[in-house]
Design an enzyme around this catalytic site. Structure first.
Site, PDB file in Angstrom:
ATOM      1  N   HIS A 195      28.847  10.933  44.687  1.00  0.00           N
ATOM      2  CA  HIS A 195      29.606  12.136  44.345  1.00  0.00           C
ATOM      3  C   HIS A 195      30.149  12.023  42.916  1.00  0.00           C
ATOM      4  O   HIS A 195      31.181  12.586  42.606  1.00  0.00           O
ATOM      5  CB  HIS A 195      30.776  12.348  45.313  1.00  0.00           C
ATOM      6  CG  HIS A 195      30.361  12.641  46.710  1.00  0.00           C
ATOM      7  ND1 HIS A 195      29.886  11.677  47.571  1.00  0.00           N
ATOM      8  CD2 HIS A 195      30.339  13.803  47.425  1.00  0.00           C
ATOM      9  CE1 HIS A 195      29.602  12.226  48.745  1.00  0.00           C
ATOM     10  NE2 HIS A 195      29.858  13.508  48.682  1.00  0.00           N
ATOM     11  N   GLU A 216      18.796  21.846  49.544  1.00  0.00           N
ATOM     12  CA  GLU A 216      18.809  21.995  48.087  1.00  0.00           C
ATOM     13  C   GLU A 216      17.455  22.433  47.532  1.00  0.00           C
ATOM     14  O   GLU A 216      17.383  23.209  46.578  1.00  0.00           O
ATOM     15  CB  GLU A 216      19.253  20.692  47.401  1.00  0.00           C
ATOM     16  CG  GLU A 216      20.744  20.391  47.522  1.00  0.00           C
ATOM     17  CD  GLU A 216      21.138  19.753  48.846  1.00  0.00           C
ATOM     18  OE1 GLU A 216      20.228  19.480  49.663  1.00  0.00           O
ATOM     19  OE2 GLU A 216      22.338  19.528  49.073  1.00  0.00           O
TER      20      GLU A 216
END
Lengths: 321, 351
Positions: free
Chosen positions: A125, A58
């Site tokens: 999540h 990321e």
């Protein structure tokens, strides 16, 4: 024929790729696979070499997008889940967000964050990151709540010269539908009165718009007319629209799915308290998720996040205060 | 296939210097001298209290830094780090802009909004570092990626880091991404033995930082960072390999930082043995000896160049010192460029 929130996001990216050769998409599994949520389905085939799988990195994904933006490209990067953007946090807040101020070179990147809770998704999540990114100068933070906004605001995010954190809500991906994609769009940065009312103002954004609208509907039977404002963009925050509404209703409830400490709901209340104190007939209220990680079990999750019934209950308190 | 056939073997260059063109050697050495003169002035200004904030110098790293940028052309990308005054000058930065940034002139590239080593002109391929080490590696990679998307070929990006930054996640992610994308990126590691005060044996456990190249499937080069000719030869090869399409190149140079981390730091933690060893040589002394031995310059030439460099620094200082700093009252205080999305200034004393 109808179009879902997710299809609108895909369609906006398709249009951006088609309209502007500077646009490319980079992220984990976004290529042939079409993304974890299929937000880039078939785009790799349609635009060869412009929709590319990235390594699982990321920090480097965002850093790479920043470099590409310096060189005049218009990258859209997908974080597979908003939660994972913490690994790219440094690049977003220290590199992308400071570039224009420091060097006078703008940084036109879009970071798409599949955000918010869904059933069974658990602590890693489900997160809502809009407050933490809004805290940093140099970022625009969009939180679309409708199919139309998902489409038009993503196109605007690509078009503007600054870094945009695009918080798209996963709970809305499949079930939220519109008849068609919009031809015209309200610009980002302006809030929208999603439902007119006179007794109290609910200010909210993203998936919480729908819980709030449902709560307002519930209160009709009890004789209350609730105004609901969809912020659409949390940074910049359209304080004027909120102030004007509170001037009409005298009561304010701010609802957000993120955690309670600080954040968007606190910011709205802070601004209305300092700029519109005299407009308030009662102390303003806020409703957020509980101050714990987002729990996995459906029963815990349902109690952790604000729901329509929780919004309605809070409104009843506000209205009788 | 792990490595490109052309650069399969790790290239090690020490001290030969035969293939370095005389003009290039002179140009490189004069850049080193100018960097040293600039930094000596910065240190003096710091001691006199005329610079606000830190001063971070590259004494001992001028040879490597110069070599990192001297093979770059217009259109290439350079992402320098802390100790790259020499490389910055080689890439086109000026002594004047250096002093403007340290002294906070509104006419400098950072206009007083950022200082010291955080300067750059990104539109000219000269990227401005942030303080987070390793973070510039994927940014330079992204610049190269965009150039390739536009169909530009033969572009090279060079970015530099130290031994400490090889421990960051950003280094790993950035080098790996560049390798996967096979970008023309040269990553120059100045192994100066200490990250601030932390010695190499507390920083990494591999036998040699060059071992990392194999792990990423990229080419690796090693050189003596105190030896200007070796640095030039090595970087020439690495930049050329990247330019010709052989993917990322990792260059590891061994040297010693001859100053503190910043001018506030007396570097008392440096092992005195290292100062006396080969690694502790001053690359300017080595470079002067190389030029004289090769007949490329005389001692008198070098003395004259040193005076010229000092005069250039004085002239730039005279100019920069007379320039005004930024005016808080006329600053636009805008962190984004899109006017209709600028956030109001809440909770500040606005009119």
């Amino acid at each position: 024929m109808s179009v879902t929130y997710l299809e609108a996001i895909r369609a906006a990216q398709e249009k951006a790729l088609s309209d502007d050769p500077r646009v490319f998409i980079y992220g984990q599994d976004v290529g042939v696979f079409g993304g974890a949520f299929k937000a880039t389905k078939n785009l790799a085939a349609e635009f060869p070499g412009r929709v590319m799988d990235s390594p699982l990195s990321e920090d480097a994904i965002v850093g790479m997008a920043i470099g590409a933006a310096i060189e005049g490209a218009r990258p859209i990067v997908e974080m597979q889940f908003a939660d994972f953007s913490t690994v790219g946090f440094n690049q977003i807040v220290n590199q992308a967000a400071t570039l224009y101020y420091r060097t006078d070179v703008p940084c036109p990147i879009v970071v798409r964050l599949p955000s918010g809770g869904t059933l069974g998704a658990g602590p890693f999540h489900s997160q809502s990151m809009e407050a933490i990114y809004s805290h940093y100068p140099g970022l625009v933070v969009m939180t679309p709540a409708t199919v139309e906004d998902a489409y038009s605001m993503l196109l605007e995010a690509v078009a503007i010269d600054d870094p945009v954190i695009f918080c798209e809500h996963k709970l809305l991906y499949y079930h939220l539908k519109a008849d068609k994609l919009p031809d015209t769009a309200q610009p980002a940065g302006k809030a929208r009165i999603a439902r007119a009312g006179r007794d109290a103002t609910v200010v909210t954004y993203s998936a919480m718009l729908h819980e709030s609208l449902q709560a307002a509907e519930e209160l009709v039977e009890e004789g209350w007319q609730i105004e609901v404002i969809d912020l659409r963009t949390v940074k910049p925050l359209d304080t004027d629209t909120v102030l004007a509404s509170v001037a009409r209703t005298g009561r304010l409830l701010v609802v957000g799915e993120a955690w309670p400490w600080g954040g968007v709901t606190a910011e709205v209340i802070s601004r209305i308290a300092t700029e519109g104190f005299g407009l308030l007939d009662a102390a303003p209220m806020r409703l957020n998720a509980k101050d714990t990680p987002v729990p996995y079990h459906p029963d815990l999750w349902a109690a952790h996040r604000p729901t329509a019934s929780a919004v309605a209950a809070r409104l009843r308190k506000l209205l009788t205060q | 296939m792990l490595r490109d056939p052309m650069v399969t073997a790790v290239q090690e260059k020490t001290g030969a210097g035969k293939s370095v063109d005389a003009d290039l050697a002179r140009r490189a050495f004069r850049t080193m001298l100018l960097a040293r003169a600039t930094e000596e002035k910065l240190a003096a200004l710091y001691r006199a209290g005329m610079i606000k904030g830190g001063v971070f110098l590259g004494k001992g790293q001028e040879a490597l830094s110069t070599a990192s940028a001297i093979f770059l052309r217009k259109g290439d990308i350079f992402g320098p780090l802390i100790r790259d005054q020499a490389g910055r000058l080689a890439f086109g930065d000026t002594v004047l802009d250096t002093l403007r940034t340290y002294l906070g002139s509104a006419k400098g590239p950072m206009r007083g909004r950022d200082g010291n080593i955080h300067r750059g002109r990104p539109k000219e391929g000269y990227y401005a570092m942030i303080s987070h080490l390793g973070a510039l590696i994927p940014v330079v990679a992204g610049g190269l990626y965009a150039r390739r998307l536009r169909g530009e070929t033969g572009v090279v990006g060079v970015t530099s880091i130290g031994d400490g930054a090889t421990s960051t996640g950003a280094f790993h992610e950035g080098v790996n991404l560049a390798a996967v994308e096979r970008l023309p990126l040269v990553v120059v590691v100045a192994n100066n033995q200490y990250a601030y005060s932390t010695p190499n044996n507390r920083q990494f456990a591999c036998a040699d930082l060059l071992d990392k190249a194999a792990g990423y499937g990229i080419a690796g080069f090693k050189c003596d960072g105190t030896d200007p000719a070796a640095c030039l030869e090595t970087l020439h090869l690495a930049v050329q390999a990247a330019r010709e399409g052989h993917g990322p190149q990792l260059v590891v140079a061994t040297l010693l930082r001859l100053v503190g981390h910043g001018e506030h730091d007396d570097a008392g933690y440096v092992d005195p043995g290292l100062r006396k060893a080969n690694v502790g040589r001053d690359c300017l002394d080595v470079g002067a000896a190389q030029l004289i031995e090769a007949g490329t310059a005389t001692a008198a030439d070098i003395a004259a160049w040193t005076k010229e460099a000092q005069a250039e620094v004085e002239a730039a200082l005279n100019k920069a010192q007379r320039e005004k700093g930024p005016d808080p009252d006329t600053e636009d205080w805008q962190a984004i460029s899109t006017e209709h999305l600028v956030e109001g200034q809440y909770d500040t004393e606005d009119e």
